[in-house]
Design a protein around this motif. Structure first.
Motif, short mmCIF file in Angstrom:
data_model
loop_
_atom_site.label_atom_id
_atom_site.label_comp_id
_atom_site.label_asym_id
_atom_site.label_seq_id
_atom_site.Cartn_x
_atom_site.Cartn_y
_atom_site.Cartn_z
N CYS A 166 -46.91 -52.25 39.01
CA CYS A 166 -48.19 -51.69 38.54
C CYS A 166 -48.82 -50.81 39.62
N MET A 167 -48.68 -51.22 40.88
CA MET A 167 -49.20 -50.40 41.98
C MET A 167 -48.46 -49.07 42.05
N VAL A 168 -47.13 -49.12 41.88
CA VAL A 168 -46.33 -47.90 41.86
C VAL A 168 -46.74 -47.01 40.69
N ASP A 169 -47.14 -47.64 39.58
CA ASP A 169 -47.60 -46.89 38.40
C ASP A 169 -48.98 -46.27 38.60
N GLY A 170 -49.61 -46.58 39.72
CA GLY A 170 -50.90 -45.98 40.03
C GLY A 170 -52.10 -46.74 39.51
N LEU A 171 -51.90 -48.02 39.15
CA LEU A 171 -53.00 -48.80 38.60
C LEU A 171 -53.83 -49.44 39.70
N GLY A 172 -55.13 -49.54 39.46
CA GLY A 172 -56.01 -50.28 40.34
C GLY A 172 -56.01 -51.76 39.99
N ALA A 174 -58.25 -53.83 38.70
CA ALA A 174 -58.75 -54.20 37.38
C ALA A 174 -57.74 -53.82 36.29
N GLU A 175 -57.10 -52.67 36.46
CA GLU A 175 -56.12 -52.23 35.46
C GLU A 175 -54.87 -53.12 35.49
N ILE A 176 -54.47 -53.56 36.70
CA ILE A 176 -53.33 -54.48 36.80
C ILE A 176 -53.66 -55.79 36.12
N ALA A 177 -54.89 -56.28 36.36
CA ALA A 177 -55.30 -57.54 35.73
C ALA A 177 -55.25 -57.43 34.21
N GLU A 178 -55.70 -56.30 33.68
CA GLU A 178 -55.69 -56.11 32.23
C GLU A 178 -54.26 -56.03 31.70
N ARG A 179 -53.41 -55.27 32.39
CA ARG A 179 -52.03 -55.11 31.91
C ARG A 179 -51.29 -56.44 31.90
N LEU A 180 -51.47 -57.24 32.96
CA LEU A 180 -50.69 -58.47 33.10
C LEU A 180 -51.40 -59.70 32.56
N GLY A 181 -52.63 -59.52 32.07
CA GLY A 181 -53.37 -60.66 31.54
C GLY A 181 -53.78 -61.67 32.60
N LEU A 182 -54.15 -61.17 33.77
CA LEU A 182 -54.53 -62.02 34.89
C LEU A 182 -55.98 -61.75 35.28
N SER A 183 -56.54 -62.65 36.07
CA SER A 183 -57.86 -62.40 36.61
C SER A 183 -57.74 -61.48 37.81
N ALA A 203 -51.69 -50.95 50.52
CA ALA A 203 -51.01 -50.69 49.26
C ALA A 203 -50.16 -49.43 49.35
N LEU A 204 -50.65 -48.43 50.07
CA LEU A 204 -49.90 -47.18 50.20
C LEU A 204 -48.55 -47.43 50.87
N GLU A 205 -48.53 -48.22 51.94
CA GLU A 205 -47.27 -48.53 52.61
C GLU A 205 -46.32 -49.28 51.68
N ALA A 206 -46.88 -50.25 50.91
CA ALA A 206 -46.05 -51.03 49.99
C ALA A 206 -45.45 -50.14 48.91
N ILE A 207 -46.25 -49.22 48.37
CA ILE A 207 -45.75 -48.31 47.34
C ILE A 207 -44.65 -47.42 47.90
N ALA A 213 -36.99 -47.98 47.98
CA ALA A 213 -36.01 -48.96 47.51
C ALA A 213 -35.58 -48.73 46.07
N GLY A 214 -36.14 -47.71 45.43
CA GLY A 214 -35.68 -47.35 44.09
C GLY A 214 -36.66 -47.57 42.96
N MET A 215 -37.82 -48.19 43.23
CA MET A 215 -38.80 -48.37 42.16
C MET A 215 -39.44 -47.02 41.82
N ARG A 216 -39.66 -46.76 40.55
CA ARG A 216 -40.25 -45.51 40.11
C ARG A 216 -41.36 -45.81 39.12
N PRO A 217 -42.36 -44.93 39.03
CA PRO A 217 -43.43 -45.12 38.03
C PRO A 217 -42.86 -45.17 36.62
N ASN A 218 -43.38 -46.08 35.82
CA ASN A 218 -43.01 -46.14 34.42
C ASN A 218 -43.67 -44.98 33.67
N ASP A 219 -43.07 -44.54 32.61
CA ASP A 219 -43.71 -43.52 31.78
C ASP A 219 -44.99 -44.07 31.19
N PRO A 220 -46.06 -43.25 31.10
CA PRO A 220 -47.33 -43.73 30.55
C PRO A 220 -47.13 -44.25 29.13
#
Length: 220
Positions: A166-172, A174-183, A203-207, A213-220
């Motif tokens: 989700c971070m690689v996808d550019g989500l903040g 709150a958006e990650i929480a909504e996508r994954l159904g978490l607090s 987060a920038l270093e992790a992304i 390592a091969g992770m890429r943003p998912n298509d919107p």
């Protein structure tokens, strides 16, 4: 929350004092004595234990990037935010590679500086959005070994990998929480855990590591 201890390292006395006075009005920030040079910066970092160091890259004859290296080596837990008059992409990339978690120009508002300090203290960071893509491109073109990043990613739990994706996808958060159904608090915990496992400071270093390592943003 625990007050955030902030050390300003800047040899421009009027600017540093004005910034310290303004940030000192924030109830959650504790502003430490100003360090005008590398020697004082290292001494105060050792004695005052700041959470965030706000560093100018031009310190008279001293190179701010070298100060960053020395602080990060002696005190790896201190979060460094660069606040400078420079707008040099190469210097920005070098600062991030050396462990800085934020970059701000001195023309930015004190309100933004305060927000970035808070983000840095909570293991976040800030790169100007208009240059973030280019900074990431330059970081990804470095000589880090992709397989080393892949080995680190293998140590994440499935949920931590989902948060990282989700971070690689550019989500903040709150958006990650909504996508994954978490607090939001649960997302914060997963983010802190994955940063710790990856030995990353923002987060920038992790992304950047994830994309190497091969992770890429998912298509919107």
């Amino acid at each position: 929350m625990q007050p955030i201890r902030v050390l300003i390292v800047d040899d421009h006395a009027l600017f540093a004092e004005a910034l310290a006075a303004r940030l000192g009005r924030e109830p959650d920030l504790v502003i430490l004595p100003i360090a005008p040079d590398a020697r004082r910066a290292l001494a105060l970092t050792a004695t005052e234990r700041p959470h965030v160091l706000v560093l100018d890259l031009t310190l008279g004859a001293e190179n701010g990037l070298e100060v960053l290296d020395r602080v990060r080596k002696a005190h790896p837990d201190v979060r460094v935010v660069v606040l400078t008059a420079m707008s040099d992409l190469d210097a920005m990339v070098q600062a991030v590679r050396r462990g800085a978690v934020g970059w701000l120009e001195k023309t930015e508002s004190a309100d933004l500086v305060a927000r970035v300090i808070r983000s840095a203290a909570r293991r976040g960071g800030w790169i100007p959005p208009d240059v973030l893509g280019e900074v990431l491109r330059r970081l990804l073109s470095g000589d880090a070994e992709p397989t080393a990043g892949a080995r680190l990613l293998a140590g994440l739990t499935p949920r931590e990998r989902e948060v990282l994706q989700c971070m690689v996808d550019g989500l903040g958060r709150a958006e990650i929480a909504e996508r994954l159904g978490l607090s939001a608090n649960t997302v914060r915990t997963h983010t802190q855990n994955l940063l710790s496992k990856l030995d990353m400071h923002s987060a920038l270093e992790a992304i950047t590591l994830a994309m190497r390592a091969g992770m890429r943003p998912n298509d919107p």
